[in-house]
Scaffold this motif. Sequence first.
Motif, PDB file in Angstrom:
ATOM      1  N   UNK A 353      46.838  45.882  34.663  1.00 23.55           N
ATOM      2  CA  UNK A 353      45.482  45.743  33.918  1.00 23.55           C
ATOM      3  C   UNK A 353      44.408  45.648  34.688  1.00 23.55           C
ATOM      4  N   UNK A 354      44.161  46.249  35.906  1.00 25.24           N
ATOM      5  CA  UNK A 354      43.131  46.183  36.929  1.00 25.24           C
ATOM      6  C   UNK A 354      41.883  46.779  36.363  1.00 25.24           C
ATOM      7  N   UNK A 355      42.155  47.731  35.534  1.00 27.63           N
ATOM      8  CA  UNK A 355      41.217  48.629  34.943  1.00 27.63           C
ATOM      9  C   UNK A 355      40.445  47.963  33.978  1.00 27.63           C
ATOM     10  N   UNK A 356      40.598  46.741  33.527  1.00 24.94           N
ATOM     11  CA  UNK A 356      39.899  45.749  32.717  1.00 24.94           C
ATOM     12  C   UNK A 356      38.962  44.787  33.415  1.00 24.94           C
ATOM     13  N   UNK A 357      39.245  44.653  34.899  1.00 21.86           N
ATOM     14  CA  UNK A 357      38.473  43.725  35.539  1.00 21.86           C
ATOM     15  C   UNK A 357      37.260  44.343  36.169  1.00 21.86           C
ATOM     16  N   UNK A 358      36.383  43.345  36.497  1.00 24.08           N
ATOM     17  CA  UNK A 358      35.285  43.697  37.469  1.00 24.08           C
ATOM     18  C   UNK A 358      35.085  42.696  38.278  1.00 24.08           C
ATOM     19  N   UNK A 359      34.278  42.818  39.283  1.00 21.67           N
ATOM     20  CA  UNK A 359      34.161  41.967  40.513  1.00 21.67           C
ATOM     21  C   UNK A 359      33.696  40.524  39.915  1.00 21.67           C
ATOM     22  N   UNK A 360      34.566  39.519  40.007  1.00 23.64           N
ATOM     23  CA  UNK A 360      34.000  38.167  39.982  1.00 23.64           C
ATOM     24  C   UNK A 360      34.394  37.640  38.390  1.00 23.64           C
ATOM     25  N   UNK A 361      35.358  38.885  37.956  1.00 19.35           N
ATOM     26  CA  UNK A 361      35.894  38.107  36.741  1.00 19.35           C
ATOM     27  C   UNK A 361      36.848  37.153  36.719  1.00 19.35           C
ATOM     28  N   UNK A 362      36.722  36.200  35.837  1.00 20.09           N
ATOM     29  CA  UNK A 362      37.901  34.999  35.662  1.00 20.09           C
ATOM     30  C   UNK A 362      39.103  35.417  35.470  1.00 20.09           C
ATOM     31  N   UNK A 363      40.241  35.099  35.997  1.00 17.94           N
ATOM     32  CA  UNK A 363      41.292  35.455  35.967  1.00 17.94           C
ATOM     33  C   UNK A 363      42.257  34.139  35.658  1.00 17.94           C
ATOM     34  N   UNK A 364      43.022  34.285  34.554  1.00 16.10           N
ATOM     35  CA  UNK A 364      44.090  33.468  34.409  1.00 16.10           C
ATOM     36  C   UNK A 364      45.332  33.972  34.440  1.00 16.10           C
ATOM     37  N   UNK A 365      46.292  33.132  35.106  1.00 20.48           N
ATOM     38  CA  UNK A 365      47.541  33.771  35.390  1.00 20.48           C
ATOM     39  C   UNK A 365      48.417  33.775  34.150  1.00 20.48           C
TER      40      UNK A 365
END
Length: 376
Positions: A353-365
């Motif tokens: 799902x890295x295509x949905x991320x941006x630099x600094x996006x909060x990530x919950x495991x």
Amino acid sequence: MKSLISNLLIGGLCLVIVSACKQGKNETNISEYRVMKVSLSDKKLTSNYSASIRGKQDVDIRPQISGTITEVCVKEGANVRKGEPLFIIDQIPYQAALEIAIANVKVAESNVATARLTAESKKELYNQQVVSSYEMQTAENAYQSQLASLALARAQEVNARNDLSYTMVKSPSDGIAGMIPYRVGALVNPNIVTPLTTISDNSEIYAYFSMTENQILSLSRQNGSLHEAVSSMPKVELLLSDGSVYAEKGKIDAISGIIDQTTGAISLRATFPNKERILHSGGSANVVFPYDKNDCIVIPQTATFEVQDKKYVYTVENGLAVSKMVRTFSVDDGREYIIEEGLQPGETIVAEGVGLLREGTPVRIKNEESDVFAKQ
């Protein structure tokens, strides 16, 4: 007064409730992602390369003389041995030519004998001062001329014998005879476009395939030189056109020294034993090349994204996505990348799902038990 205090308490309670709702809403907006913690591992990747199959030796059989085929001595698809007759071309005119050549040799030998006697006689008479030196030298020259004529006649005899031997077309090697487009009565000559047949030696099979220049350079750097790269290359497998894997493994024993200017690729040759004659010259298959990498980091390709032909991953640092550029091994299997630079063991990366991320996006495991590539 009591009414005022009640209203203030109610208003404050509403603000707390609204703030809590907003906070809960913001927390629910944080998406969950599957992550993985990378570590060193030993991995074996394979890569398939389209290959064309050729026999150890494919010889087109063409006649060396002109004539009419009088006998076909072999059947299509038959096993033949070296020196076995394949075709016989009309021998009568070549037998006659040989007999003429033999007769010419005998005549030339007689002329040489006569010229030698004459030269010896003239020399004796010259010593007795009976004849002049001119007559003696003329006789000697005639003798030398007859010797040359004899040499020519003998050479013509050799040619005639060779031509007669060429009327029997023999197999130059062990192998399997191909299709035979000519039959008895067909007129053939050395310039025919279609060969009489093709003898294929399939005791060993050569699989020719190509790698990119970058792949060859990478292998050369790992082994110190191209020669060392060839000698240290692992055994390869052959994936046949029906999807089955050939039982015998092969060895890469040759790399072209020339880069194809059209494709930018370099040709390689892998040799496979073919005792059972399962493989046939002219077929196609895929060479399966293994890459054994020890103590390396391997990640799924779904964990990467590209920007201007450079690959990146997102590491998770303090709950935020942080992009990192990575350098991958030049070969992959379409599912995983071997990371050569950019990541260290123990780092956590987003696995999908890295295509949905941006630099600094909060990530919950997504789950607490992260996938770990442990050393096998």
